[in-house]
Design an enzyme around this catalytic site. Structure first.
Site, PDB file in Angstrom:
ATOM      1  N   ASN A  97       0.852  -1.212  -0.167  1.00  0.00           N
ATOM      2  CA  ASN A  97       0.072   0.022  -0.057  1.00  0.00           C
ATOM      3  C   ASN A  97       0.758   1.307  -0.054  1.00  0.00           C
ATOM      4  O   ASN A  97       2.056   1.218  -0.185  1.00  0.00           O
ATOM      5  CB  ASN A  97      -0.940  -0.141   1.195  1.00  0.00           C
ATOM      6  CG  ASN A  97      -2.302   0.468   0.753  1.00  0.00           C
ATOM      7  OD1 ASN A  97      -2.345   1.681   0.173  1.00  0.00           O
ATOM      8  ND2 ASN A  97      -3.376   0.022   0.977  1.00  0.00           N
ATOM      9  N   ARG A  98       0.412   2.387   0.337  1.00  0.00           N
ATOM     10  CA  ARG A  98       0.890   3.725   0.141  1.00  0.00           C
ATOM     11  C   ARG A  98       1.722   4.205   1.387  1.00  0.00           C
ATOM     12  O   ARG A  98       1.292   4.163   2.484  1.00  0.00           O
ATOM     13  CB  ARG A  98      -0.126   4.643  -0.366  1.00  0.00           C
ATOM     14  CG  ARG A  98      -0.507   4.260  -1.735  1.00  0.00           C
ATOM     15  CD  ARG A  98      -1.384   5.328  -2.378  1.00  0.00           C
ATOM     16  NE  ARG A  98      -1.686   4.913  -3.780  1.00  0.00           N
ATOM     17  CZ  ARG A  98      -2.420   3.854  -4.147  1.00  0.00           C
ATOM     18  NH1 ARG A  98      -3.204   3.207  -3.580  1.00  0.00           N
ATOM     19  NH2 ARG A  98      -2.680   3.600  -5.259  1.00  0.00           N
ATOM     20  N   HIS A 143       3.421  -0.037  -2.777  1.00  0.00           N
ATOM     21  CA  HIS A 143       3.810  -1.521  -2.653  1.00  0.00           C
ATOM     22  C   HIS A 143       5.346  -1.768  -2.711  1.00  0.00           C
ATOM     23  O   HIS A 143       5.905  -2.657  -3.281  1.00  0.00           O
ATOM     24  CB  HIS A 143       3.254  -2.076  -3.752  1.00  0.00           C
ATOM     25  CG  HIS A 143       1.711  -2.335  -3.574  1.00  0.00           C
ATOM     26  ND1 HIS A 143       0.919  -2.266  -2.491  1.00  0.00           N
ATOM     27  CD2 HIS A 143       0.811  -2.332  -4.862  1.00  0.00           C
ATOM     28  CE1 HIS A 143      -0.253  -2.586  -3.105  1.00  0.00           C
ATOM     29  NE2 HIS A 143      -0.240  -2.436  -4.406  1.00  0.00           N
ATOM     30  N   HIS A 185      -1.571  -9.849  -3.300  1.00  0.00           N
ATOM     31  CA  HIS A 185      -2.546  -9.135  -4.281  1.00  0.00           C
ATOM     32  C   HIS A 185      -2.973  -9.741  -5.382  1.00  0.00           C
ATOM     33  O   HIS A 185      -3.135  -9.367  -6.618  1.00  0.00           O
ATOM     34  CB  HIS A 185      -1.413  -8.025  -4.888  1.00  0.00           C
ATOM     35  CG  HIS A 185      -1.929  -6.787  -5.106  1.00  0.00           C
ATOM     36  ND1 HIS A 185      -2.974  -6.579  -6.021  1.00  0.00           N
ATOM     37  CD2 HIS A 185      -1.688  -5.743  -4.650  1.00  0.00           C
ATOM     38  CE1 HIS A 185      -3.320  -5.303  -6.181  1.00  0.00           C
ATOM     39  NE2 HIS A 185      -2.341  -4.548  -5.392  1.00  0.00           N
ATOM     40  N   TYR A 225      -6.011 -11.046  -7.805  1.00  0.00           N
ATOM     41  CA  TYR A 225      -7.227 -10.575  -8.376  1.00  0.00           C
ATOM     42  C   TYR A 225      -8.047 -11.755  -8.666  1.00  0.00           C
ATOM     43  O   TYR A 225      -7.605 -12.669  -9.059  1.00  0.00           O
ATOM     44  CB  TYR A 225      -6.824  -9.799  -9.726  1.00  0.00           C
ATOM     45  CG  TYR A 225      -6.107  -8.525  -9.586  1.00  0.00           C
ATOM     46  CD1 TYR A 225      -4.701  -8.592  -9.293  1.00  0.00           C
ATOM     47  CD2 TYR A 225      -6.782  -7.349 -10.090  1.00  0.00           C
ATOM     48  CE1 TYR A 225      -4.147  -7.385  -9.200  1.00  0.00           C
ATOM     49  CE2 TYR A 225      -6.027  -6.134 -10.103  1.00  0.00           C
ATOM     50  CZ  TYR A 225      -4.756  -6.127  -9.539  1.00  0.00           C
ATOM     51  OH  TYR A 225      -4.154  -4.935  -9.606  1.00  0.00           O
ATOM     52  N   GLU A 240      -6.854  -7.567   0.173  1.00  0.00           N
ATOM     53  CA  GLU A 240      -5.504  -7.481   0.719  1.00  0.00           C
ATOM     54  C   GLU A 240      -5.648  -7.180   2.174  1.00  0.00           C
ATOM     55  O   GLU A 240      -5.760  -6.153   2.664  1.00  0.00           O
ATOM     56  CB  GLU A 240      -4.721  -6.340  -0.110  1.00  0.00           C
ATOM     57  CG  GLU A 240      -4.812  -6.093  -1.671  1.00  0.00           C
ATOM     58  CD  GLU A 240      -4.427  -4.913  -2.313  1.00  0.00           C
ATOM     59  OE1 GLU A 240      -3.500  -4.346  -1.686  1.00  0.00           O
ATOM     60  OE2 GLU A 240      -5.075  -4.557  -3.242  1.00  0.00           O
TER      61      GLU A 240
HETATM   62  C1  GAL Z   1      -3.817  -1.930  -5.267  1.00  0.00           C
HETATM   63  C2  GAL Z   1      -3.762  -0.399  -4.901  1.00  0.00           C
HETATM   64  C3  GAL Z   1      -4.468   0.360  -6.143  1.00  0.00           C
HETATM   65  C4  GAL Z   1      -3.416   0.043  -7.382  1.00  0.00           C
HETATM   66  C5  GAL Z   1      -3.278  -1.359  -7.324  1.00  0.00           C
HETATM   67  C6  GAL Z   1      -2.217  -1.675  -8.188  1.00  0.00           C
HETATM   68  O1  GAL Z   1      -3.292  -2.313  -3.966  1.00  0.00           O
HETATM   69  O2  GAL Z   1      -4.977   0.070  -3.741  1.00  0.00           O
HETATM   70  O3  GAL Z   1      -4.482   1.749  -6.007  1.00  0.00           O
HETATM   71  O4  GAL Z   1      -2.144   0.730  -6.908  1.00  0.00           O
HETATM   72  O5  GAL Z   1      -2.650  -1.813  -6.174  1.00  0.00           O
HETATM   73  O6  GAL Z   1      -2.575  -1.324  -9.598  1.00  0.00           O
END
Ligand code: GAL
Length: 389
Positions: free
Chosen positions: A119-120, A145, A220, A222, A354
């Site tokens: 995350n940020r 990340h 992460h 999907y 996540e």
């Molecule tokens: C997620 C994040 C999104 C985007 C994504 C990767 O974890 O919350 O904003 O950056 O990863 O594309």
């Protein structure tokens, strides 16, 4: 086959090590060991990185025929084949057919282990014990990340397959040197995946450091429960065990507030279709859900965080975690990457749950701390389970 003999080729050479076979002892009426259940994690070469490092692929299978594939680059969950309500198998997670795909700009951290700090981090900066650290900014003004070049999703981990109590898994290890991507301390990280007979992928994280350092590891993956490459997840129904979430600014950094979900599009305390209110969220890049939810369980014990139902396939994903938060990201930045088998991953066709600490925790004194100190162990468990109803 009725035999008490082990096959000659039992000890196979796997990933440079000897693999220990698993023997399920089945004693039949005649009193001898019959039809020994030989289960072995399959290990194959997946390819080579542009730096010339070989990447292994591991295939796990359970007694229901569920198959999970992992790759050592990024300690990545690359495939998960599970039955739908009619018994038809689909791979429900995003990924690529080769290393080049994972190394391409199309890879939005598909299935990877994100870290050292998932995350940020606002402004790519933080302080520990009065000392300031500066990181590469790879997401506008922020660090996302774990940084730019050697974040944990991009490095090749060492994998060791195992069979334990009839379940297969892989223990990945990576030692991140002091200063890598700007983070202090030599960090020894372990991520262990286990495929269980309850169709769960259990992920156990563990880390230790020799200097105080921030850490926040997550997976992460999907998911599209109709099968990765299906057009949308807006028809999936979501429940989150969260009465609160952390509102964000225009660069997706939490404002510091812990806000109630009641009366907002963030209220998933009961099942709602993801698409029902997603377009009400227009204030941040990408729009749509890309937020951290404050889980009701803050005990550090494994607890239900989320459930996702796909009415089409009947598949239901349950997410359990020991972490205090979960980031819901609904693929707002997906733009049609070509993934496994030529499938296209379009806008909002995959969703991530996540499990983690809250974004920018290192700069937010009111959030649970992400600082790991020498002599302490970072631990986190996340269980993804897929069933049908
Ligand atoms: C997620 C994040 C999104 C985007 C994504 C990767 O974890 O919350 O904003 O950056 O990863 O594309």
């Amino acid at each position: 086959m009725a035999s008490t003999q082990q096959p000659q080729n039992l000890r196979r050479h796997i990933g440079g090590r000897q693999a220990r076979p698993f023997w399920g002892a089945i004693v039949c009426g005649c009193g001898v060991l019959c039809s020994p259940m030989f289960a072995e994690v399959k290990v194959a070469d997946f390819g080579t990185t542009t730096d010339g490092i070989a990447v292994k692929q591991y295939t796990l299978t359970n007694s229901h025929g569920v198959v999970v594939k992992l790759i050592a680059r990024g300690a990545t969950l690359a495939e998960w084949h599970v039955p739908d309500q009619h018994g038809n198998m689909d791979d429900v997670v995003f990924g690529f057919d080769d290393v080049a795909g994972y190394e391409s700009k199309d890879n939005g951290y598909f299935g990877a282990t994100a870290g050292r700090v998932a995350n940020r981090i606002a402004g790519g900066k933080f302080k520990i014990d009065g000392q300031e650290y500066t990181l590469a900014k790879n997401d506008g003004p922020n660090t996302l990340h774990g940084g730019l070049q050697r974040s944990l999703d991009k490095v090749v981990w060492e994998g060791q397959s195992f069979e334990k109590n009839g379940e297969q898994g892989v223990a990945f290890k990576y030692v991140s040197p002091d200063g890598e991507e700007g983070f202090p301390g030599k960090l020894t990280c372990r991520v262990t995946y286990t495929l269980t007979d309850k169709n769960e992928v259990r992920i156990d994280y563990n880390a230790a450091t020799d200097k105080a350092t921030p850490i926040n590891l997550t997976n992460h993956a999907y998911f599209n429960l109709s099968g990765a490459g299906s057009p949308t997840i807006l028809d999936h129904e979501l429940m989150l065990a969260a009465d609160h979430y952390t509102p964000i600014d225009e660069t997706l950094i939490p404002t510091g507030q812990i806000a109630p979900v009641a009366g907002t599009p963030f209220d998933f305390r009961e099942f709602h279709k993801i698409g029902a209110r997603v377009d009400q969220l227009t204030d941040q890049p990408g729009k749509g859900y890309d937020h951290n939810f404050v889980l009701n369980s803050q005990t550090g014990k494994l607890a239900l965080a989320a459930k996702v139902r796909d009415p089409k396939s009947g598949r239901v994903l349950s997410v359990y975690t020991t972490e205090p938060g979960v980031q819901l990201y609904v693929g707002n930045f997906l733009t049609g990457a070509k993934g496994k088998g030529g499938k296209t991953y379009n806008h909002r066709s995959g969703l991530c749950l996540e499990t983690q600490h809250y974004p920018d925790s290192i700069n937010q004194p009111k959030f649970p701390s992400v600082i790991l100190r020498p002599g302490k162990t970072y631990q986190h468990t996340c269980v993804y389970q897929i069933a049908t109803e």
